[in-house]
Scaffold this active site. Sequence first.
Site, PDB file in Angstrom:
ATOM      1  N   TRP A  75       0.837  -1.207   0.000  1.00 38.39           N
ATOM      2  CA  TRP A  75       0.000   0.000   0.000  1.00 38.39           C
ATOM      3  C   TRP A  75       0.872   1.257   0.000  1.00 38.39           C
ATOM      4  O   TRP A  75       0.610   2.221  -0.726  1.00 38.39           O
ATOM      5  CB  TRP A  75      -0.888  -0.021   1.246  1.00 38.39           C
ATOM      6  CG  TRP A  75      -2.144   0.783   1.164  1.00 38.39           C
ATOM      7  CD1 TRP A  75      -2.291   2.030   0.631  1.00 38.39           C
ATOM      8  CD2 TRP A  75      -3.440   0.388   1.631  1.00 38.39           C
ATOM      9  NE1 TRP A  75      -3.583   2.448   0.751  1.00 38.39           N
ATOM     10  CE2 TRP A  75      -4.307   1.461   1.355  1.00 38.39           C
ATOM     11  CE3 TRP A  75      -3.946  -0.748   2.268  1.00 38.39           C
ATOM     12  CZ2 TRP A  75      -5.666   1.419   1.696  1.00 38.39           C
ATOM     13  CZ3 TRP A  75      -5.277  -0.787   2.607  1.00 38.39           C
ATOM     14  CH2 TRP A  75      -6.131   0.280   2.322  1.00 38.39           C
ATOM     15  N   ARG A  77       3.625   1.828  -1.210  1.00 39.05           N
ATOM     16  CA  ARG A  77       4.275   2.146  -2.476  1.00 39.05           C
ATOM     17  C   ARG A  77       3.510   3.225  -3.223  1.00 39.05           C
ATOM     18  O   ARG A  77       4.025   3.850  -4.146  1.00 39.05           O
ATOM     19  CB  ARG A  77       4.411   0.897  -3.356  1.00 39.05           C
ATOM     20  CG  ARG A  77       5.245  -0.226  -2.779  1.00 39.05           C
ATOM     21  CD  ARG A  77       6.631   0.250  -2.366  1.00 39.05           C
ATOM     22  NE  ARG A  77       7.258   1.058  -3.385  1.00 39.05           N
ATOM     23  CZ  ARG A  77       7.913   0.598  -4.448  1.00 39.05           C
ATOM     24  NH1 ARG A  77       8.059  -0.689  -4.616  1.00 39.05           N
ATOM     25  NH2 ARG A  77       8.433   1.411  -5.337  1.00 39.05           N
ATOM     26  N   ALA A  88       5.455   1.107  16.327  1.00 39.29           N
ATOM     27  CA  ALA A  88       5.843  -0.026  17.181  1.00 39.29           C
ATOM     28  C   ALA A  88       7.053   0.324  18.043  1.00 39.29           C
ATOM     29  O   ALA A  88       7.500  -0.483  18.859  1.00 39.29           O
ATOM     30  CB  ALA A  88       6.135  -1.250  16.321  1.00 39.29           C
ATOM     31  N   ARG A 159      10.709  -5.530  18.378  1.00 33.74           N
ATOM     32  CA  ARG A 159       9.837  -5.729  17.204  1.00 33.74           C
ATOM     33  C   ARG A 159      10.569  -6.416  16.046  1.00 33.74           C
ATOM     34  O   ARG A 159       9.922  -6.863  15.092  1.00 33.74           O
ATOM     35  CB  ARG A 159       9.274  -4.390  16.733  1.00 33.74           C
ATOM     36  CG  ARG A 159      10.326  -3.444  16.161  1.00 33.74           C
ATOM     37  CD  ARG A 159       9.706  -2.206  15.584  1.00 33.74           C
ATOM     38  NE  ARG A 159      10.692  -1.194  15.246  1.00 33.74           N
ATOM     39  CZ  ARG A 159      10.398  -0.085  14.593  1.00 33.74           C
ATOM     40  NH1 ARG A 159       9.166   0.173  14.231  1.00 33.74           N
ATOM     41  NH2 ARG A 159      11.345   0.784  14.327  1.00 33.74           N
ATOM     42  N   ARG A 186      -4.790  -2.254  -7.741  1.00 35.57           N
ATOM     43  CA  ARG A 186      -4.937  -3.201  -6.627  1.00 35.57           C
ATOM     44  C   ARG A 186      -6.233  -3.996  -6.651  1.00 35.57           C
ATOM     45  O   ARG A 186      -6.413  -4.889  -5.812  1.00 35.57           O
ATOM     46  CB  ARG A 186      -4.801  -2.454  -5.295  1.00 35.57           C
ATOM     47  CG  ARG A 186      -3.441  -1.769  -5.126  1.00 35.57           C
ATOM     48  CD  ARG A 186      -2.264  -2.727  -5.247  1.00 35.57           C
ATOM     49  NE  ARG A 186      -0.973  -2.055  -5.083  1.00 35.57           N
ATOM     50  CZ  ARG A 186       0.189  -2.687  -5.079  1.00 35.57           C
ATOM     51  NH1 ARG A 186       0.242  -3.995  -5.254  1.00 35.57           N
ATOM     52  NH2 ARG A 186       1.309  -2.006  -4.932  1.00 35.57           N
TER      53      ARG A 186
HETATM   54  C1  LIG Z   1       0.931  -6.273  -9.370  1.00 35.02           C
HETATM   55  C2  LIG Z   1       1.988  -5.354  -8.832  1.00 35.02           C
HETATM   56  C3  LIG Z   1       3.280  -5.833  -8.655  1.00 35.02           C
HETATM   57  C4  LIG Z   1       4.282  -4.998  -8.155  1.00 35.02           C
HETATM   58  N1  LIG Z   1       5.538  -5.503  -7.966  1.00 35.02           N
HETATM   59  C5  LIG Z   1       6.495  -4.716  -7.437  1.00 35.02           C
HETATM   60  C6  LIG Z   1       7.813  -5.213  -7.188  1.00 35.02           C
HETATM   61  O1  LIG Z   1       8.116  -6.356  -7.473  1.00 35.02           O
HETATM   62  N2  LIG Z   1       8.728  -4.397  -6.618  1.00 35.02           N
HETATM   63  C7  LIG Z   1       8.433  -3.090  -6.321  1.00 35.02           C
HETATM   64  O2  LIG Z   1       9.313  -2.391  -5.827  1.00 35.02           O
HETATM   65  N3  LIG Z   1       7.202  -2.578  -6.554  1.00 35.02           N
HETATM   66  C8  LIG Z   1       6.231  -3.348  -7.092  1.00 35.02           C
HETATM   67  N4  LIG Z   1       4.980  -2.844  -7.305  1.00 35.02           N
HETATM   68  C9  LIG Z   1       4.711  -1.445  -6.947  1.00 35.02           C
HETATM   69  C10 LIG Z   1       4.687  -0.544  -8.212  1.00 35.02           C
HETATM   70  O3  LIG Z   1       5.951  -0.548  -8.853  1.00 35.02           O
HETATM   71  C11 LIG Z   1       4.293   0.899  -7.830  1.00 35.02           C
HETATM   72  O4  LIG Z   1       5.298   1.421  -6.978  1.00 35.02           O
HETATM   73  C12 LIG Z   1       2.974   0.970  -7.112  1.00 35.02           C
HETATM   74  O5  LIG Z   1       1.987   0.263  -7.840  1.00 35.02           O
HETATM   75  C13 LIG Z   1       2.541   2.420  -6.926  1.00 35.02           C
HETATM   76  O6  LIG Z   1       2.221   2.961  -8.185  1.00 35.02           O
HETATM   77  P1  LIG Z   1       2.557   4.462  -8.541  1.00 35.02           P
HETATM   78  O7  LIG Z   1       4.025   4.698  -8.485  1.00 35.02           O
HETATM   79  O8  LIG Z   1       1.850   4.787  -9.830  1.00 35.02           O
HETATM   80  O9  LIG Z   1       1.788   5.244  -7.344  1.00 35.02           O
HETATM   81  P2  LIG Z   1       2.215   6.547  -6.529  1.00 35.02           P
HETATM   82  O10 LIG Z   1       3.494   6.363  -5.834  1.00 35.02           O
HETATM   83  O11 LIG Z   1       1.007   6.869  -5.687  1.00 35.02           O
HETATM   84  O12 LIG Z   1       2.422   7.654  -7.614  1.00 35.02           O
HETATM   85  C14 LIG Z   1       1.326   8.164  -8.387  1.00 35.02           C
HETATM   86  C15 LIG Z   1       1.881   8.800  -9.628  1.00 35.02           C
HETATM   87  O13 LIG Z   1       2.714   9.906  -9.259  1.00 35.02           O
HETATM   88  C16 LIG Z   1       3.856   9.953 -10.081  1.00 35.02           C
HETATM   89  N5  LIG Z   1       5.058   9.730  -9.264  1.00 35.02           N
HETATM   90  C17 LIG Z   1       5.101   9.447  -7.935  1.00 35.02           C
HETATM   91  N6  LIG Z   1       6.374   9.370  -7.517  1.00 35.02           N
HETATM   92  C18 LIG Z   1       7.156   9.597  -8.597  1.00 35.02           C
HETATM   93  C19 LIG Z   1       8.541   9.621  -8.819  1.00 35.02           C
HETATM   94  N7  LIG Z   1       9.430   9.420  -7.841  1.00 35.02           N
HETATM   95  N8  LIG Z   1       8.984   9.879 -10.066  1.00 35.02           N
HETATM   96  C20 LIG Z   1       8.128  10.085 -11.093  1.00 35.02           C
HETATM   97  N9  LIG Z   1       6.793  10.065 -10.961  1.00 35.02           N
HETATM   98  C21 LIG Z   1       6.303   9.820  -9.722  1.00 35.02           C
HETATM   99  C22 LIG Z   1       3.692   8.844 -11.135  1.00 35.02           C
HETATM  100  O14 LIG Z   1       3.023   9.385 -12.243  1.00 35.02           O
HETATM  101  C23 LIG Z   1       2.799   7.866 -10.423  1.00 35.02           C
HETATM  102  O15 LIG Z   1       2.049   7.024 -11.301  1.00 35.02           O
HETATM  103  C24 LIG Z   1       3.966  -3.643  -7.814  1.00 35.02           C
HETATM  104  C25 LIG Z   1       2.664  -3.174  -8.010  1.00 35.02           C
HETATM  105  C26 LIG Z   1       1.686  -4.009  -8.502  1.00 35.02           C
HETATM  106  C27 LIG Z   1       0.278  -3.473  -8.670  1.00 35.02           C
END
Ligand SMILES: Cc1cc2nc3c(=O)[nH]c(=O)nc-3n(C[C@H](O)[C@H](O)[C@H](O)COP(=O)(O)OP(=O)(O)OC[C@H]3O[C@@H](n4cnc5c(N)ncnc54)[C@H](O)[C@@H]3O)c2cc1C
Length: 218
Positions: A75, A77, A88, A159, A186
Site C-alpha cells: 500500500w 508504495r 511499534a 519488534r 490493486r
Molecule cells: C501487481 C503489482 C506488482 C508490483 N511488484 C512490485 C515489485 O516487485 N517491486 C516493487 O518495488 N514494486 C512493485 N509494485 C509497486 C509498483 O511498482 C508501484 O510502486 C505501485 O503500484 C505504486 O504505483 P505508482 O508509483 O503509480 O503510485 P504513486 O506512488 O502513488 O504515484 C502516483 C503517480 O505519481 C507519479 N510519481 C510518484 N512518484 C514519482 C517519482 N518518484 N517519479 C516520477 N513520478 C512519480 C507517477 O506518475 C505515479 O504514477 C507492484 C505493483 C503491482 C500493482
Amino acid sequence: MTPLLDHGYMRLIETWGSDQAIVEAARQSTQKGFLGWPQDEKLLRYMLEHRHDSPFEFAGVVIEVQAPIFVFREWHRHRVWSYSEASARYAEMPELFYVPCMNRMMVGGQSISNKQSSGSSLSQSVALNAWKEIERSSRDAFQTYHNLLEAGVARELARLVLPVNTYSRMRAQVNLRNALAFLKLRLDESAQYEIRVYAQELEDILVKAFPRTMGLVS
Ligand SMILES: Cc1cc2nc3c(=O)[nH]c(=O)nc-3n(C[C@H](O)[C@H](O)[C@H](O)COP(=O)(O)OP(=O)(O)OC[C@H]3O[C@@H](n4cnc5c(N)ncnc54)[C@H](O)[C@@H]3O)c2cc1C
C-alpha cells in the site's frame, strides 16, 4: 467499520468534496458551475476518458485501516497518499497476526504462469500443515517478542522478531484521482488477494460517496 481478513478492518473517517464539486472545479474557464444531473455526467465521462484528471483531486476520503504489515508494504508504495501509522517504537504491538483461511491456503500453491502469484492447488494435508506452520511460527515470534520486552529490551528492538503478517494500523488520506489509480492496480487480478480485499472495500466506500464518478469507472 467493515471487518476484513481475520483481524483487519477498514473504517471510513470522512469524505470531502462531491461529484458536484468535481464538476465545479472543472468549470473554471466558463464559471458556469454545476448545471445538474444527468447532463453533467457527460462532463465527468469526458474528463475520465481524456485524462483530464486534476478536477478529481477536489474530492477524497480519509480511512482508518488495520491490515497485515505485508499489505501495508504494498500500500505504501502508493506514495501520493498521506499516511499516519501506529508506531511499534512507541507502543507494544497487539498480538494480532494474519493466518489465511483454509480456502485461501487450498489455492496457495506457487503459480506456474506468474512468478509473483499463488493460485496453484495444494492438497488438503499440505494446506493444513502450511496453515499450522504459519500459526505456530507467528505465535512463537510473539512469544519471543514478549520475552524480549519483559527482559527490558526496547520496543524498537523487540519488534525485530515480528513477522510481516503482524497487524498494524494506519489512517490514510487520498484524493479521488489517486484513489482511482490505486484501485486500477490493486483490484486487478494480478494484485495479491489480501490487498485486493482492502481495495474492494475502498471501492465500496467511494461508490457510496461519489456515485456519479464511480458509476463511470466501476
Ligand atoms: C501487481 C503489482 C506488482 C508490483 N511488484 C512490485 C515489485 O516487485 N517491486 C516493487 O518495488 N514494486 C512493485 N509494485 C509497486 C509498483 O511498482 C508501484 O510502486 C505501485 O503500484 C505504486 O504505483 P505508482 O508509483 O503509480 O503510485 P504513486 O506512488 O502513488 O504515484 C502516483 C503517480 O505519481 C507519479 N510519481 C510518484 N512518484 C514519482 C517519482 N518518484 N517519479 C516520477 N513520478 C512519480 C507517477 O506518475 C505515479 O504514477 C507492484 C505493483 C503491482 C500493482
